[in-house]
Design an enzyme around this catalytic site. Sequence first.
Site, PDB file in Angstrom:
ATOM      1  N   ASP A 275     -14.303  16.304  20.418  1.00  5.40           N
ATOM      2  CA  ASP A 275     -15.895  16.353  20.879  1.00  5.40           C
ATOM      3  C   ASP A 275     -15.850  15.755  22.380  1.00  5.40           C
ATOM      4  OD1 ASP A 275     -15.210  14.198  18.951  1.00  5.40           O
ATOM      5  OD2 ASP A 275     -17.068  13.155  20.039  1.00  5.40           O
TER       6      ASP A 275
ATOM      7  N   ARG B  60       1.145   8.795  16.489  1.00  7.77           N
ATOM      8  CA  ARG B  60      -0.278   9.121  15.719  1.00  7.77           C
ATOM      9  C   ARG B  60      -0.643  10.553  16.330  1.00  7.77           C
ATOM     10  NH1 ARG B  60      -5.495   9.154  14.974  1.00  7.77           N
ATOM     11  NH2 ARG B  60      -7.180   9.126  16.543  1.00  7.77           N
TER      12      ARG B  60
ATOM     13  N   THR C 214      -7.631  13.037  16.585  1.00  7.60           N
ATOM     14  CA  THR C 214      -8.791  13.674  17.596  1.00  7.60           C
ATOM     15  C   THR C 214      -9.206  12.451  18.368  1.00  7.60           C
ATOM     16  OG1 THR C 214     -10.350  13.571  15.886  1.00  7.60           O
ATOM     17  CG2 THR C 214      -9.004  15.427  16.055  1.00  7.60           C
TER      18      THR C 214
ATOM     19  N   GLY D 182      -4.783  10.551  10.783  1.00  7.43           N
ATOM     20  CA  GLY D 182      -5.726   9.733   9.886  1.00  7.43           C
ATOM     21  C   GLY D 182      -6.313  10.221   8.353  1.00  7.43           C
TER      22      GLY D 182
ATOM     23  N   HIS E  70       0.831  -1.257  -0.057  1.00  8.05           N
ATOM     24  CA  HIS E  70       0.102  -0.110   0.075  1.00  8.05           C
ATOM     25  C   HIS E  70       0.741   1.154   0.046  1.00  8.05           C
ATOM     26  CE1 HIS E  70      -2.418  -3.248   1.555  1.00  8.05           C
ATOM     27  NE2 HIS E  70      -3.311  -2.733   0.883  1.00  8.05           N
TER      28      HIS E  70
ATOM     29  N   ARG F  85      -4.376  16.245   5.950  1.00  6.89           N
ATOM     30  CA  ARG F  85      -3.638  16.788   7.032  1.00  6.89           C
ATOM     31  C   ARG F  85      -2.133  16.597   6.896  1.00  6.89           C
ATOM     32  NH1 ARG F  85      -5.366  20.762  10.179  1.00  6.89           N
ATOM     33  NH2 ARG F  85      -7.548  20.141  10.779  1.00  6.89           N
TER      34      ARG F  85
END
Length: 233
Positions: free
Chosen positions: A205, A88, A91, A21, A5, A25
């Site tokens: 959140d 990593r 969020t 992720g 990949h 970004r």
Amino acid sequence: MASVHIEAKVGEIAETVLLPGDPLRAKHVADTMLEDVICYNRVRNMLGYTGYYKGKRVSIQGAGMGMGSTSIYVNELIQTYGVKNLIRVGTCGAIQEHLQLGEVILAMSASGDSGANTAYFGVMHYAATADFELLFKAYNIAKELGIETHQGSIFSTNTFYDDNPNRWDKWEKQGILGVEMESQILFTLASRLNARALTILTVSDNIKTGAFSGHAEREKSYVDMMRIALELA
Ligand code: HPA
């Protein structure tokens, strides 16, 4: 040689890789915070870049959402490209009321519902843990930068959507700070494959209070998190 990949040649990826992720970004950070950048991966638009931050060579690779996608990139980065440090940057949804939007969490460990845990360990539960040295350094860097951080455990889930509104109550009681979707497999694979891993999160959140970040808040807190991660590299 490339991996399944990632189309980079061996040697094009730095020993330390930041893992957002979102591949855009990765592009944004490469464009705005790194120098002498090359793009080494475009397969599936899962963009990966290598460049320099304050003279130090560092890569940033999109890893997608969830533990399935993350495990593919983490396996290939370590096994084909010899990556040693995987950080990593993402969020989480907080499950403790006191956690405010935009605050930064350094994850010490990740509980979770990864099927990979069952595949590797059967009925046993592996305690997926961050690398202490990376964690300790990140903590000190944040202090020097004047960025407040919360240290603690998080939960990694493969199901963003669920029918049970009280799903996180027992984990809140257990002291888990927040929920995301990648770190349990990241920590497990890094330990198995002799590499080091850390997760740095911002609260996007709060599942308990229903608070949710707007774009501007996300951007500001993202910059804090990226500064810690890049200084760590
Ligand atoms: N659940 C899972 N992952 C997340 C969340 C959430 O509420 N917020 C950010 N990442």
